[in-house]
Motif scaffolding. Structure first.
Motif, short mmCIF file in Angstrom:
data_model
loop_
_atom_site.label_atom_id
_atom_site.label_comp_id
_atom_site.label_asym_id
_atom_site.label_seq_id
_atom_site.Cartn_x
_atom_site.Cartn_y
_atom_site.Cartn_z
N GLU A 390 38.34 58.36 26.82
CA GLU A 390 37.97 57.20 27.64
C GLU A 390 39.08 56.16 27.77
OE1 GLU A 390 33.19 57.03 26.82
OE2 GLU A 390 34.54 56.54 25.17
N SER A 391 40.18 56.38 27.06
CA SER A 391 41.28 55.39 27.10
C SER A 391 42.62 56.07 27.29
CB SER A 391 41.28 54.56 25.81
OG SER A 391 40.15 53.74 25.73
N SER A 392 42.73 56.87 28.35
CA SER A 392 44.01 57.55 28.59
C SER A 392 44.27 57.60 30.09
CB SER A 392 44.00 58.95 27.97
OG SER A 392 42.93 59.71 28.49
N LEU A 393 44.49 58.80 30.64
CA LEU A 393 44.82 58.96 32.05
C LEU A 393 43.61 59.26 32.92
CD1 LEU A 393 48.15 60.97 31.77
CD2 LEU A 393 47.88 58.77 32.91
N ILE A 394 42.44 59.35 32.32
CA ILE A 394 41.24 59.64 33.10
C ILE A 394 40.63 58.32 33.55
CG2 ILE A 394 38.98 60.74 33.10
CD1 ILE A 394 39.99 62.45 30.74
N PRO A 395 40.77 57.95 34.82
CA PRO A 395 40.29 56.64 35.25
C PRO A 395 38.76 56.56 35.30
CG PRO A 395 41.17 57.86 37.12
CD PRO A 395 41.42 58.70 35.91
N ILE A 396 38.21 55.56 34.65
CA ILE A 396 36.78 55.28 34.67
C ILE A 396 36.61 53.90 35.31
CG2 ILE A 396 34.70 55.11 33.26
CD1 ILE A 396 36.15 56.64 31.08
N SER A 397 35.56 53.75 36.11
CA SER A 397 35.39 52.51 36.86
C SER A 397 35.42 51.28 35.96
CB SER A 397 34.07 52.55 37.64
OG SER A 397 34.09 53.60 38.58
N ASP A 398 34.78 51.38 34.81
CA ASP A 398 34.74 50.25 33.87
C ASP A 398 35.75 50.53 32.76
OD1 ASP A 398 32.30 48.69 34.89
OD2 ASP A 398 31.58 50.75 34.77
N VAL A 399 36.77 49.69 32.66
CA VAL A 399 37.89 50.01 31.78
C VAL A 399 37.59 49.75 30.31
CG1 VAL A 399 39.58 49.60 33.60
CG2 VAL A 399 38.94 47.71 32.09
N ILE A 400 36.57 48.93 30.00
CA ILE A 400 36.30 48.60 28.61
C ILE A 400 34.80 48.45 28.37
CG2 ILE A 400 36.69 46.15 29.14
CD1 ILE A 400 37.57 45.74 26.22
N PHE A 401 34.33 49.06 27.30
CA PHE A 401 32.98 48.85 26.80
C PHE A 401 33.02 49.01 25.28
CE2 PHE A 401 31.01 49.75 31.03
CZ PHE A 401 30.25 48.59 31.09
N GLU A 402 32.29 48.16 24.59
CA GLU A 402 32.34 48.16 23.13
C GLU A 402 31.78 49.44 22.53
OE1 GLU A 402 30.46 44.61 21.73
OE2 GLU A 402 31.92 43.29 22.70
N HIS A 403 30.79 50.05 23.18
CA HIS A 403 30.19 51.24 22.56
C HIS A 403 31.15 52.44 22.54
CE1 HIS A 403 28.97 51.67 26.89
NE2 HIS A 403 29.43 52.89 26.67
N ARG A 404 32.25 52.35 23.27
CA ARG A 404 33.25 53.43 23.22
C ARG A 404 33.98 53.45 21.88
NH1 ARG A 404 35.70 52.47 29.34
NH2 ARG A 404 33.76 52.99 30.44
N LEU A 405 33.79 52.40 21.09
CA LEU A 405 34.41 52.33 19.76
C LEU A 405 33.60 53.05 18.70
CD1 LEU A 405 35.80 48.68 19.33
CD2 LEU A 405 37.06 50.81 19.05
N TYR A 406 32.39 53.47 19.01
CA TYR A 406 31.49 53.96 17.97
C TYR A 406 32.08 55.14 17.19
CZ TYR A 406 26.98 54.82 15.72
OH TYR A 406 25.99 54.96 14.79
#
Length: 728
Positions: A390-406
């Motif tokens: 979720e934090s590399s070259l694959i573009p996602i519309s929303d660049v940041i969300f806290e639950h991606r840290l889980y």
């Protein structure tokens, strides 16, 4: 081998005979059952106030409006896989929740918390197994560290407030459940490898069982969320870190990993949607229109990851929906400086691996220090690896969300716990326990406070709107939340802000339209609905709402056209069929109306609206008594459903039983004080009984609720004129 680790010698501390039977604080806590209970209690303390948290944000589309989860049998027979094959298992748990508790949030939150506790336990077990791997036979840690690291890592995992979005936001169960399976797969693999090493590289029966468990857990992770794509690489990293350098032992794992990654690549390549959309956390209905290029997304992620690190160290200013800038130039200070921080952190991890490599002639102290350094290095690399989807070259519309840290949090907390154990290695156990307890308690209190913000939709989105004042989506969600509480003027302000900030947003226009409609400004509502449909002709919600508004205005032909298009767009949508049935009913087309209402009931047998419409068709066919029985049945089974009582009141009105009609209308406005049509019809019923003063009061009440309602204003004016004429 675990016994050898736990039996590592420590320096005895002389004690007086009187104190010999009094265990120190550290000894009291050095018990696995107590650790398990403590992890549970800390999680319960931090999340005790979440059971009443309402559904928010993407819960609307994924749970409330999701027809696929309404029937477990249909879900398992194919509907679930058709809805989202890559997250089948995650949505199955939501379908089971719906089966047992419908749309009561408490049941969903109980499951989310249970998953969170289970993750904490798996973190604890995984840390313990890690400390029993061959690497730690050569790098033995003191007993204080082997007790501290697993417990502290697990407590940090369950107590840290950055986890709240993954636990308290219901649909982000997908992230926590995938993490549970992901870590369970690693735990089973690690245990199997330890047993294999202990048996001289043979495959003992218990080891085979654990390897099979790893396979099952891995498949479950892949069927829950796309973050599982990094699992094969995580297994390789773990094996390399703690089971020596010999690649011959890893051929099987390496082959399986390559095949797994290839299968994922094929699945993505054959998907009908881009991978960034597949792994996005927010439904398409709530996305902004602009797309982010791969390079811009990568550059932005440097700053995003540093923000994640800041949240782990200093969890303040948390936000549901960040207004994060998109960067397109590498040498922009936030990007360049963030890159330097991350590059240094990555280099540090590699350097720690080098320092921790076994060396002949190492002293016991150097060996122990090497163990700490390896855990810290592994934790850092884990953090980067598990964020990479979720934090590399694959573009996602929303660049940041806290639950991606889980999932990445496991590596971070393992590193933190190792740093803590190393720093307090020679400290008294009471001091070590006191400091750790203070940190965990502070985090738990912060988590509880953060969850209190989630406890009410208005509070949550007010907090978000204040922290992201220039982003349309928090304003839009705040407008929706305020509207549910009948705070119409405040909802109008927030909805207007959302449209001002994003005039191209079809959802913002739709929400503002619903506010106008609640205010009684039907023409303004229709205009906003038209703008929403013009921005996105396939937006089913706005299309249906436009049809309903046109239906209210009496433009039945245009309303019917809207509903027909909605059915064409989604033939399996219960609401679309039911709306079309209602419009056809008003036009006297009872036969076609009955066909669509029966289809709506078939699509969602638990839905109340088709049953009410079927009763209305019965009423229109002239069977008032039959319709009344059907309305009464729905109202009796669902006492809080105001619309059924409203239609029942209408049936009594048409039957000229005004007293009964008025009683039902009174019940309607008790259930929903903002139900303007009920006030108007109740006024008409009083007028039919020649109780003009009471009729006038109902029209005035309708005006109080909706000051701009033209029908209420007209009825009030006519009634006043009639009273004045009577008094003259």
């Amino acid at each position: 081998m675990a016994k050898k680790v736990s039996a590592a010698k420590t320096t005895a501390v002389p004690s007086t005979p009187a104190a010999s039977n009094a265990p120190s604080p550290g000894q009291w806590l050095d018990k696995t059952p107590l650790h398990i209970i403590l992890i549970l209690l800390v999680a319960l303390a931090g999340y005790a106030n979440t059971f009443g948290v309402p559904f928010v944000f993407d819960d609307q589309t994924s749970i409330i409006d999701n027809q696929a989860i309404r029937d477990v049998g249909r879900f398992l027979s194919g509907d679930g896989f058709a809805y989202n094959p890559r997250r089948f298992l995650g949505y199955l748990t939501l379908a089971l929740n719906y089966h047992f508790s419908a749309l009561e949030p408490a049941g969903y939150h109980a499951v989310n918390l249970a998953i969170h506790v289970a993750c904490g336990w798996v973190v604890y077990a995984l840390c313990r197994v890690t400390l029993a791997t061959p690497f730690f036979r050569a790098k033995s840690l003191p007993r204080s560290a082997t007790a501290t690291i697993p417990l502290l890592a697990a407590l940090l995992f369950v107590a840290h407030p950055v986890q709240t979005q993954a636990v308290t936001y219901v649909v982000q169960r997908l992230a926590s459940l995938a993490t549970l399976f992901y870590l369970a797969a690693l735990l089973c693999y690690a245990k199997g490898r330890v047993l294999q090493e202990e048996s001289g590289n043979a495959f003992p029966a218990r080891g085979v069982v654990f390897f099979l468990g790893a396979l099952v857990a891995a498949l479950a992770a892949f069927a829950t969320k796309e973050i599982a794509a990094t699992l094969p690489l995580a297994l390789l990293l773990y094996d390399f870190s703690f089971f020596g350098r010999g690649m011959k032992k890893r051929y099987l794992l390496l082959t399986a990993s390559v095949l797994c990654i290839a299968a994922i690549a094929v699945a993505v390549a054959t998907a009908e949607r881009p991978i960034g959309e597949l792994i996005s956390d927010i439904s398409r209905a709530t996305r902004e229109t602009q797309q982010v290029s791969r390079l811009d997304y990568l550059l932005t992620q440097f700053s995003v990851i540093v923000t994640y690190l800041r949240l782990l160290i200093l969890p303040v200013a948390q936000n549901v929906d960040y207004d994060f800038p998109i960067y397109s130039t590498f040498f922009t200070p936030p990007v360049f400086l963030s890159f330097l921080v991350l590059a240094l952190l990555f280099a540090l991890a590699l350097y720690l691996y080098r320092l921790s490599a076994p060396q002949t002639g190492d002293t016991a102290e150097e060996k122990g220090r090497g163990g700490y350094l390896r855990l810290i290095g592994f934790g850092i690399l884990w953090f980067f690896l598990t964020l990479s989807v979720e934090s590399s070259l694959i573009p996602i519309s929303d660049v940041i969300f806290e639950h991606r840290l889980y999932l990445p949090c496991f590596g971070a907390f393992l590193a933190f716990a190792s740093v803590f154990a190393m720093a307090f290695e020679k400290s008294a156990s009471s001091a070590r326990v006191a400091v750790a307890a203070f940190v965990v308690l502070a985090l738990t209190v912060t988590t509880w406070q953060r969850n209190s913000v989630w406890g009410d939709s208005v509070t949550l989105w007010s907090d978000n709107a204040a922290k992201s004042p220039n982003k349309w989506r928090p304003q839009n969600n705040l407008a929706r939340a305020l509207l549910k509480e009948n705070r119409v003027n405040e909802a109008f302000a927030a909805g207007s802000n959302a449209v001002r900030l994003a005039p191209e947003s079809f959802e913002a226009h739709n929400v503002l339209a619903t506010v106008y409609e609640k205010m009684g400004a039907l023409d303004a509502a229709i205009e906003q609905y038209r703008l929403s449909v013009a921005a996105n002709p396939n937006y089913l919600i706005a299309l249906s709402n436009l049809g309903a508004a046109l239906q209210k205005k009496g433009a039945l032909s245009e309303a019917t056209a809207c509903f027909r298009k909605a059915v064409e767009l989604d033939g399996a949508n219960m609401v679309a069929h039911n709306n079309l049935a209602g419009a056809l009913l008003q036009q006297g087309n009872l036969e076609e109306a009955r066909q669509h209402v029966l289809e709506a009931g078939r699509l969602d047998p638990a839905a109340l609206e088709p049953r009410v419409n079927l009763a209305a068709i019965t009423e229109a066919a002239g069977d008032l008594d039959g319709a009344i029985r059907m309305y009464q049945e729905v109202a009796g089974q669902n006492p809080g459903y105001a619309f059924a009582r409203y239609r029942l009141a209408g049936a009594y009105y048409h039957k000229k039983e005004m007293e009964k009609a008025i009683g039902c209308y009174q019940e309607v406005v008790r259930l929903d004080p903002g139900y303007v049509p009920a006030y108007l019809d109740m006024g008409r019923a009083y007028a039919a009984l020649r109780q003009i003063d009471k009729a006038l009061e109902q029209f005035k009440q309708a005006r109080r609720v909706a000051p701009q309602n033209q029908e209420a204003a007209l009825l009030e004016a006519k009634t006043l004129q009639f009273l004045q004429a009577m008094r003259r």
